[in-house]
Design a protein around this motif. Structure first.
Motif, PDB file in Angstrom:
ATOM      1  N   VAL A 314       0.727  -1.035   0.114  1.00 19.82           N
ATOM      2  CA  VAL A 314      -0.003   0.157   0.091  1.00 19.82           C
ATOM      3  C   VAL A 314       0.659   1.272  -0.014  1.00 19.82           C
ATOM      4  CG1 VAL A 314      -1.969   1.353   1.013  1.00 19.82           C
ATOM      5  CG2 VAL A 314      -1.615  -1.139   1.407  1.00 19.82           C
ATOM      6  N   PRO A 315       1.162   1.748  -1.119  1.00 22.52           N
ATOM      7  CA  PRO A 315       2.057   2.988  -1.172  1.00 22.52           C
ATOM      8  C   PRO A 315       1.177   4.145  -0.874  1.00 22.52           C
ATOM      9  CG  PRO A 315       1.500   2.267  -3.376  1.00 22.52           C
ATOM     10  CD  PRO A 315       1.017   1.241  -2.633  1.00 22.52           C
ATOM     11  N   GLU A 316       1.784   5.410  -0.761  1.00 26.18           N
ATOM     12  CA  GLU A 316       0.878   6.728  -0.722  1.00 26.18           C
ATOM     13  C   GLU A 316       0.122   6.743  -1.783  1.00 26.18           C
ATOM     14  OE1 GLU A 316       3.244  10.012  -0.277  1.00 26.18           O
ATOM     15  OE2 GLU A 316       4.427   9.269   1.491  1.00 26.18           O
ATOM     16  N   GLY A 317      -1.310   6.962  -1.264  1.00 29.15           N
ATOM     17  CA  GLY A 317      -2.171   7.051  -2.367  1.00 29.15           C
ATOM     18  C   GLY A 317      -3.741   6.719  -1.621  1.00 29.15           C
ATOM     19  N   PRO A 318      -4.685   6.745  -2.228  1.00 25.12           N
ATOM     20  CA  PRO A 318      -6.236   6.521  -1.810  1.00 25.12           C
ATOM     21  C   PRO A 318      -6.370   5.652  -0.697  1.00 25.12           C
ATOM     22  CG  PRO A 318      -6.394   6.779  -4.429  1.00 25.12           C
ATOM     23  CD  PRO A 318      -4.925   6.568  -3.814  1.00 25.12           C
ATOM     24  N   ALA A 319      -5.808   4.177  -1.090  1.00 26.44           N
ATOM     25  CA  ALA A 319      -6.222   3.071  -0.214  1.00 26.44           C
ATOM     26  C   ALA A 319      -5.231   3.593   1.288  1.00 26.44           C
ATOM     27  CB  ALA A 319      -5.338   1.910  -0.621  1.00 26.44           C
ATOM     28  N   MET A 320      -4.065   3.980   1.202  1.00 26.53           N
ATOM     29  CA  MET A 320      -3.215   4.217   2.375  1.00 26.53           C
ATOM     30  C   MET A 320      -3.920   5.325   3.173  1.00 26.53           C
ATOM     31  SD  MET A 320       0.556   5.705   2.905  1.00 26.53           S
ATOM     32  CE  MET A 320       1.345   4.223   2.641  1.00 26.53           C
ATOM     33  N   ASP A 321      -4.657   6.477   2.501  1.00 27.72           N
ATOM     34  CA  ASP A 321      -5.225   7.307   3.149  1.00 27.72           C
ATOM     35  C   ASP A 321      -6.501   6.993   3.993  1.00 27.72           C
ATOM     36  OD1 ASP A 321      -3.598   9.182   2.208  1.00 27.72           O
ATOM     37  OD2 ASP A 321      -4.690   9.708   0.498  1.00 27.72           O
ATOM     38  N   ALA A 322      -7.252   5.950   3.368  1.00 35.77           N
ATOM     39  CA  ALA A 322      -8.341   5.023   3.857  1.00 35.77           C
ATOM     40  C   ALA A 322      -8.177   4.204   5.016  1.00 35.77           C
ATOM     41  CB  ALA A 322      -9.199   4.613   3.014  1.00 35.77           C
ATOM     42  N   GLY A 323      -6.775   3.874   5.470  1.00 38.46           N
ATOM     43  CA  GLY A 323      -6.355   2.995   6.410  1.00 38.46           C
ATOM     44  C   GLY A 323      -6.286   1.396   5.928  1.00 38.46           C
ATOM     45  N   MET A 324      -6.038   1.119   4.620  1.00 36.65           N
ATOM     46  CA  MET A 324      -5.819  -0.177   4.092  1.00 36.65           C
ATOM     47  C   MET A 324      -4.365  -0.497   4.305  1.00 36.65           C
ATOM     48  SD  MET A 324      -6.898  -1.776   0.377  1.00 36.65           S
ATOM     49  CE  MET A 324      -8.506  -1.026   0.721  1.00 36.65           C
ATOM     50  N   LYS A 325      -4.021  -1.784   4.539  1.00 37.29           N
ATOM     51  CA  LYS A 325      -2.919  -2.267   4.985  1.00 37.29           C
ATOM     52  C   LYS A 325      -2.449  -3.553   4.268  1.00 37.29           C
ATOM     53  CE  LYS A 325      -3.169  -0.965   9.820  1.00 37.29           C
ATOM     54  NZ  LYS A 325      -3.090  -1.379  11.138  1.00 37.29           N
ATOM     55  N   ALA A 326      -0.884  -3.687   4.080  1.00 33.65           N
ATOM     56  CA  ALA A 326      -0.595  -5.075   3.372  1.00 33.65           C
ATOM     57  C   ALA A 326      -1.079  -5.929   4.129  1.00 33.65           C
ATOM     58  CB  ALA A 326       0.937  -4.953   3.173  1.00 33.65           C
ATOM     59  N   GLY A 327      -1.592  -7.141   3.474  1.00 35.25           N
ATOM     60  CA  GLY A 327      -2.090  -8.447   4.167  1.00 35.25           C
ATOM     61  C   GLY A 327      -3.599  -8.356   4.033  1.00 35.25           C
ATOM     62  N   ASP A 328      -4.276  -7.263   3.810  1.00 38.09           N
ATOM     63  CA  ASP A 328      -5.643  -7.194   3.886  1.00 38.09           C
ATOM     64  C   ASP A 328      -6.090  -7.895   2.643  1.00 38.09           C
ATOM     65  OD1 ASP A 328      -5.820  -5.508   5.960  1.00 38.09           O
ATOM     66  OD2 ASP A 328      -6.306  -3.829   5.061  1.00 38.09           O
ATOM     67  N   ILE A 329      -7.405  -8.666   3.001  1.00 34.44           N
ATOM     68  CA  ILE A 329      -7.906  -9.209   1.604  1.00 34.44           C
ATOM     69  C   ILE A 329      -8.956  -8.317   1.259  1.00 34.44           C
ATOM     70  CG2 ILE A 329      -8.913 -11.329   0.649  1.00 34.44           C
ATOM     71  CD1 ILE A 329      -7.146 -12.719   2.691  1.00 34.44           C
ATOM     72  N   ILE A 330      -9.385  -8.021  -0.017  1.00 33.47           N
ATOM     73  CA  ILE A 330     -10.192  -7.107  -0.347  1.00 33.47           C
ATOM     74  C   ILE A 330     -11.424  -8.085  -0.973  1.00 33.47           C
ATOM     75  CG2 ILE A 330     -11.299  -5.526  -1.850  1.00 33.47           C
ATOM     76  CD1 ILE A 330      -8.217  -4.384  -2.073  1.00 33.47           C
ATOM     77  N   THR A 331     -12.595  -7.996  -0.275  1.00 30.68           N
ATOM     78  CA  THR A 331     -13.686  -8.967  -0.447  1.00 30.68           C
ATOM     79  C   THR A 331     -14.759  -8.556  -1.177  1.00 30.68           C
ATOM     80  OG1 THR A 331     -14.541  -8.710   1.721  1.00 30.68           O
ATOM     81  CG2 THR A 331     -13.195 -10.540   1.375  1.00 30.68           C
ATOM     82  N   SER A 332     -14.834  -7.228  -1.025  1.00 32.75           N
ATOM     83  CA  SER A 332     -15.989  -6.415  -1.807  1.00 32.75           C
ATOM     84  C   SER A 332     -15.595  -4.997  -1.968  1.00 32.75           C
ATOM     85  CB  SER A 332     -17.254  -6.374  -0.643  1.00 32.75           C
ATOM     86  OG  SER A 332     -18.323  -5.552  -1.114  1.00 32.75           O
ATOM     87  N   PHE A 333     -16.251  -4.756  -3.182  1.00 29.06           N
ATOM     88  CA  PHE A 333     -15.811  -3.319  -3.705  1.00 29.06           C
ATOM     89  C   PHE A 333     -17.226  -2.477  -4.352  1.00 29.06           C
ATOM     90  CE2 PHE A 333     -14.690  -0.185  -6.968  1.00 29.06           C
ATOM     91  CZ  PHE A 333     -13.589   0.422  -6.239  1.00 29.06           C
ATOM     92  N   ASP A 334     -17.477  -1.482  -3.797  1.00 30.48           N
ATOM     93  CA  ASP A 334     -18.389  -0.699  -3.780  1.00 30.48           C
ATOM     94  C   ASP A 334     -19.864  -1.552  -4.074  1.00 30.48           C
ATOM     95  OD1 ASP A 334     -19.834   1.817  -4.594  1.00 30.48           O
ATOM     96  OD2 ASP A 334     -19.554   1.509  -6.707  1.00 30.48           O
ATOM     97  N   GLY A 336     -20.093  -4.790  -4.613  1.00 28.71           N
ATOM     98  CA  GLY A 336     -19.774  -5.963  -5.285  1.00 28.71           C
ATOM     99  C   GLY A 336     -18.857  -6.798  -4.907  1.00 28.71           C
ATOM    100  N   VAL A 337     -19.236  -8.289  -4.969  1.00 28.66           N
ATOM    101  CA  VAL A 337     -18.324  -9.501  -4.381  1.00 28.66           C
ATOM    102  C   VAL A 337     -17.117  -9.223  -5.171  1.00 28.66           C
ATOM    103  CG1 VAL A 337     -18.062 -11.510  -3.644  1.00 28.66           C
ATOM    104  CG2 VAL A 337     -20.251 -10.521  -3.127  1.00 28.66           C
ATOM    105  N   VAL A 338     -15.804  -9.403  -4.640  1.00 27.26           N
ATOM    106  CA  VAL A 338     -14.426  -9.461  -5.290  1.00 27.26           C
ATOM    107  C   VAL A 338     -14.029 -10.972  -5.115  1.00 27.26           C
ATOM    108  CG1 VAL A 338     -11.942  -8.821  -5.311  1.00 27.26           C
ATOM    109  CG2 VAL A 338     -14.066  -7.072  -5.016  1.00 27.26           C
ATOM    110  N   SER A 339     -14.184 -11.769  -6.327  1.00 26.52           N
ATOM    111  CA  SER A 339     -13.627 -13.049  -6.251  1.00 26.52           C
ATOM    112  C   SER A 339     -12.206 -13.042  -6.818  1.00 26.52           C
ATOM    113  CB  SER A 339     -14.526 -13.732  -7.058  1.00 26.52           C
ATOM    114  OG  SER A 339     -14.338 -13.514  -8.445  1.00 26.52           O
ATOM    115  N   ASP A 340     -11.501 -12.132  -7.016  1.00 31.21           N
ATOM    116  CA  ASP A 340     -10.095 -12.509  -7.737  1.00 31.21           C
ATOM    117  C   ASP A 340      -9.724 -11.068  -8.290  1.00 31.21           C
ATOM    118  OD1 ASP A 340     -11.316 -12.131 -10.332  1.00 31.21           O
ATOM    119  OD2 ASP A 340     -10.925 -14.162 -10.655  1.00 31.21           O
TER     120      ASP A 340
END
Length: 494
Positions: A314-334, A336-340
Motif C-alpha cells: 500500500v504505497p501513498e495514495g487513496p488506499a493508504m489514506d483510507a487505512g488499508m494495509k498490506a495483508g488485507d484481503i479485499i472481498t467487496s468493492f462498492d 460488489g463481491v470480489v472473487s479475484d
C-alpha cells in the motif's frame, strides 16, 4: 409408468381415463415448456440474411495510410526469382540497384474494420488498426468514402474512436449487454477479412472471460471465422446488438482455425464513452498492489476459501489514506463481491474518479469496511514506491533451507535494492528445499512473515514458531524481487 401402475390402470378403467387425461395435460405442459426453453435458447436461425441486411450499413472498412522509410534502388534491379537476385539474397547483401542503408519515405496502406455507433458519425475500431496512421479513410457498405479524424485511443483495451462528417445521419448499431451472452449462443461477425471487402461469418460463443495479455482483458471466444482485416469489426448477437469487437485470433498459420477473440461490449462501451467525452480514458485508481489468494496462502492465513484480492503493498495514495494495509484481503468493492484480482481491477477501473466507495477487507480474520476516495490511474502510473524503514544490522542465520541476513545499506546497494529497504535477504537457498520449490530464490528480500514485519533473523524464527503453535502447515511471507512485492506461502512442517 411402473409395472404396478400399469396393472392398477388396467383393473380400474375410470381411474385410467382420468390418469390418461392428466398425463395428456402434463405432456402438453411439458411441450409448451420445451418450446419456451428452445425459444429462449435461440435455436439456429434458418438464415442470417435478414440480420446481415439490417446491420450491414453500419459496418465499415477502414483504410489507413502511413509514411514509412523504404530502401532506395539505384541502377538495374534483378527480377524477383532470378538467379542473381537469389545469389545476393543468400549472402544477405543488397541487390546491385540498392545502396545499403539508403532509404526514402513512401506510403504504406493497411486495412481493417469498424462500426458506426451514432448517427453523427462516431466509429469504433481497434487501436492497432489505426495506430501510427497519417490518414484514415472510411468506406461504407453503400460505397461512400469519407475521411476520418481520430478522437482518442486506449491501447490497454485496444480501442479507438474515429469521427466522420456526413451530410446525412448515418445508420448505426447499439451495444448490447455482453454479460448476458451465453456459451453456445449464435453470433455473427462482419468486417473486411484479408481486404476482400464486406464479409459475414457466423458461429457460436465458444467461451467467455478469456484473457490474453492486457490488464482489462475480457474476451468472448468464438468459432465464427475471423481473419486479418476483421480487426475492429463487430460481433453481433441475434438481436443485432454489438456484444464484442473482433480483436485477435489464435492461429499457427495466420488464418482462421475457429479460435477468435472479441473484446466484450461491456468493456468497449465504457471506453468509447470516455474517449468521446474526454478524448482519453479516466479510470479509477485504488493505489494498491494485489495478487490472487492461493490455497496454500489461504491455509497459512487460516482462511476458509481463496476468494478475494490479497493486498501485497500500500504505497501513498487513496488506499493508504483510507487505512488499508498490506495483508488485507479485499472481498467487496462498492457493494460488489470480489472473487479475484481480475474482477477487482475491472471494478476499480470502471468506478468514477474522485468517487468515495466502500471497500470491505478481511484483516486478521475480521471484516472491516473502509471508505476510499478513488484517484485517477492514468495520473498515478509510474509514481515511485516509498522506501521502507531501515533495518538493523545482524549476523545471518539458516532457516528451513534458507540462509538469510538483514538488509544493510551496503548489501542493498550491492543487490540494487531501493534505498531504505528493510527485511531479510536470502543469500543462499537449498535447491531441494520447500522454499525453492515454492519459488523463493537467492536475492529475494523477506519483509514480512505471518503478516508481521521481520528485520532480524529472530523475528523470522518467532513467526515460524507461532505458526506451528497455531497448527498451521505453512507461513505467509511477503517478499520483494526486483522491487516488486509478492506474497508466498512457505511450508514449515518438520
Amino acid at each position: 409408468m411402473s409395472h404396478q401402475s400399469q396393472t392398477m390402470a388396467l383393473s380400474q378403467p375410470a381411474t385410467a381415463r382420468g390418469l390418461l387425461r392428466a398425463l395428456s395435460i402434463l405432456t402438453l405442459s411439458a411441450m409448451v415448456a420445451l418450446g419456451a426453453a428452445q425459444s429462449e435458447a435461440r435455436a439456429a436461425p434458418e438464415s442470417f440474411a435478414d440480420l446481415a441486411e439490417r446491420v450491414s450499413p453500419s459496418v465499415v472498412n477502414i483504410t489507413t495510410s502511413t509514411t514509412v522509410a523504404a530502401p532506395v534502388n539505384r541502377g538495374p534491379v534483378f527480377p524477383d526469382g532470378s538467379p542473381f537476385d537469389e545469389l545476393f539474397r543468400d549472402f544477405g547483401l543488397p541487390s546491385p540497384g540498392q545502396q545499403q542503408g539508403e532509404t526514402r519515405p513512401r506510403r504504406s496502406n493497411a486495412l481493417g474494420s469498424g462500426y458506426v455507433v451514432s448517427e453523427d458519425g462516431y466509429i469504433v475500431t481497434n487501436n492497432h488498426v489505426i495506430e501510427g496512421a497519417d490518414e484514415i479513410e472510411i468506406e461504407f457498405f453503400e460505397g461512400q468514402r469519407l475521411p476520418a479524424k481520430l478522437i482518442g485511443t486506449d491501447p490497454k483495451t485496444d480501442v479507438a474512436v474515429l469521427k466522420v462528417e456526413s451530410d446525412k445521419p448515418l445508420k448505426f448499431v447499439k451495444f448490447g449487454n455482453s454479460d448476458e451472452a451465453r456459451v453456445g449462443e449464435w453470433v455473427m461477425a462482419m468486417g473486411n477479412p484479408l481486404g476482400q471487402g464486406f464479409s459475414v461469418s457466423a458461429g457460436i460463443i465458444s467461451a467467455r472471460n478469456r484473457e490474453l495479455s492486457g490488464t482489462y482483458d475480457d474476451y468472448l471466444q468464438t468459432d465464427a471465422a475471423i481473419n486479418r482485416g476483421n480487426s475492429g469489426g463487430p460481433l453481433f448477437n441475434m438481436n443485432g446488438d454489438v456484444i464484442g469487437m473482433n480483436t485477435a485470433i489464435l492461429s499457427p498459420n495466420g488464418g482462421s482455425i475457429g479460435i477468435g477473440f472479441s473484446m466484450t461490449s461491456n468493456v468497449v462501451s465504457k471506453v468509447v464513452a470516455q474517449l468521446k467525452e474526454y478524448g482519453e480514458t479516466r479510470r479509477g485508481w485504488l493505489g494498491v498492489k494485489i495478487q490472487d489468494v492461493t490455497p496454500d496462502m489461504a491455509e497459512a492465513m487460516g482462511l476458509g476459501d481463496t476468494k478475494g484480492a490479497l493486498v501485497s503493498e500500500v504505497p501513498e495514495g487513496p488506499a493508504m489514506d483510507a487505512g488499508m494495509k498490506a495483508g488485507d484481503i479485499i472481498t467487496s468493492f462498492d457493494g460488489g463481491v470480489v472473487s479475484d484480482v481480475r474482477e477487482l481491477v475491472r471494478r476499480v477501473a470502471d468506478a468514477p474518479v474522485g468517487e468515495a466507495v466502500r471497500v470491505t477487507v478481511l484483516r486478521e480474520g475480521k471484516s472491516q469496511t473502509l471508505l476510499v476516495t478513488l484517484g485517477r490511474r492514468e495520473l498515478a502510473e509510474g509514481e515511485p514506491v516509498p522506501a521502507a524503514v531501515q533495518a538493523p544490522q545482524e549476523s545471518e542465520g539458516e532457516i528451513l533451507g534458507l540462509t538469510v541476513t538483514p538488509v544493510t545499506p551496503a548489501l542493498a546497494n550491492e543487490l540494487g535494492l531501493p534505498s531504505g529497504t528493510a527485511g531479510l535477504v536470502i543469500k543462499e537457498i537449498a535447491e531441494d528445499s520447500d522454499g525453492y520449490e515454492k519459488g523463493l530464490r537467492a536475492g529475494d528480500v523477506i519483509t514480512e512473515a505471518g503478516q508481521q514485519t521481520v528485520t532480524q533473523v529472530s523475528d523470522f524464527e518467532d513467526q515460524i514458531s507461532a505458526a506451528k503453535d497455531a497448527g498451521r502447515k505453512s507461513l505467509l511471507l511477503l517478499i520483494r524481487r526486483g522491487g516488486e512485492p509478492r506474497f508466498l506461502a512457505l511450508p514449515i512442517e518438520d
